[in-house]
Design a protein around this motif. Structure first.
Motif: not given
Ligand SMILES: [Ca+2]
Ligand SMILES: [Ca+2]
Length: 221
Positions: A89-113, A169-173
């Motif tokens: 497991r890994v835990t990461l943080g945002f220092a600025g605006a962070g993840i904000v709930d707007g329309d649709g998806d709000d955060v994207i995780v990139f692996e090497n799929a 345009r990002a791909g990822g999940d």
């Protein structure tokens, strides 16, 4: 519908309101703070990596290897990653605006799929988010099935850092905070679930075992 009907339905517990998402019991709090805003859309801090042996790929380049934009190869399969190992497991943080709930998806995780004949090669991880660093909410992740709802499934499509925070345009999940009832989150945790997806354990061996984190982007609001 009349108010009387609504009251009756509410009393019976069958209103159309979404039910409250319960936090995950027993999930540990973050270890530190995340105060330095790197000034981009990507995650700012590595709080803790609890890798599972024998994973070690990319660890000597932490934290930078998981901060900043994903490193697209054009075909997925980035090597600009840190491997969690099966159950890591890994835990990461945002220092600025962070993840904000707007329309649709709000955060994207990139692996090497990367793409395969029947979809993609996935080493899935479940995504958890927290705003206060103590109370955690988990997105459903069908690791034992088709990995629907997990991170580590969809190849990176972004060709540059700008594309990497644009869901289309990002791909990822990508994940929608509204699905877990949050309007804002400062912390994101990934819990590898590769062994459930590949029960023979083949992808739990070696330095690059399990989920391989490339980058995390918050969608700018
Ligand atoms: Ca949203
Ligand atoms: Ca992988």
């Amino acid at each position: 519908m009349t108010r009387a009907w609504l009251l009756l339905l509410a009393a019976l517990g069958c209103t159309a309101e979404p039910s409250m998402v319960e936090p995950v019991a027993g999930e540990p709090a973050v270890r530190g703070r995340c105060d330095v805003d790197r000034g981009d859309a990507f995650v700012d801090c590595l709080d803790a990596l609890e890798a599972a042996a024998p994973a070690s790929f990319g660890h000597d380049a932490l934290p930078d290897i998981v901060l900043g934009p994903p490193a697209p190869t054009g075909a997925g399969g980035s090597l600009d990653v840190a491997s969690l190992g099966c159950g890591g497991r890994v835990t990461l943080g945002f220092a600025g605006a962070g993840i904000v709930d707007g329309d649709g998806d709000d955060v994207i995780v990139f692996e090497n799929a990367f793409a395969t004949a029947d979809g993609s090669f996935a080493e899935p991880a479940q995504v958890l988010v927290s705003d206060d660093g103590e109370t955690w909410f988990a997105f459903d992740c069908d690791a034992a099935g088709d990995a629907d709802g997990c991170a580590g499934v969809t190849p990176t499509a972004a060709h540059d850092a700008d594309d990497a925070s644009v869901v289309a345009r990002a791909g990822g999940d990508a994940f929608d905070l509204a699905a877990v009832g949050l309007t804002h989150a400062r912390w994101l945790r990934l819990v590898d679930r590769t062994r459930e997806h590949w029960p023979d354990g083949m992808w739990c061996e070696g330095a690059a075992a399990g989920f391989d984190l490339d980058a995390i982007a918050a969608v700018p609001r």
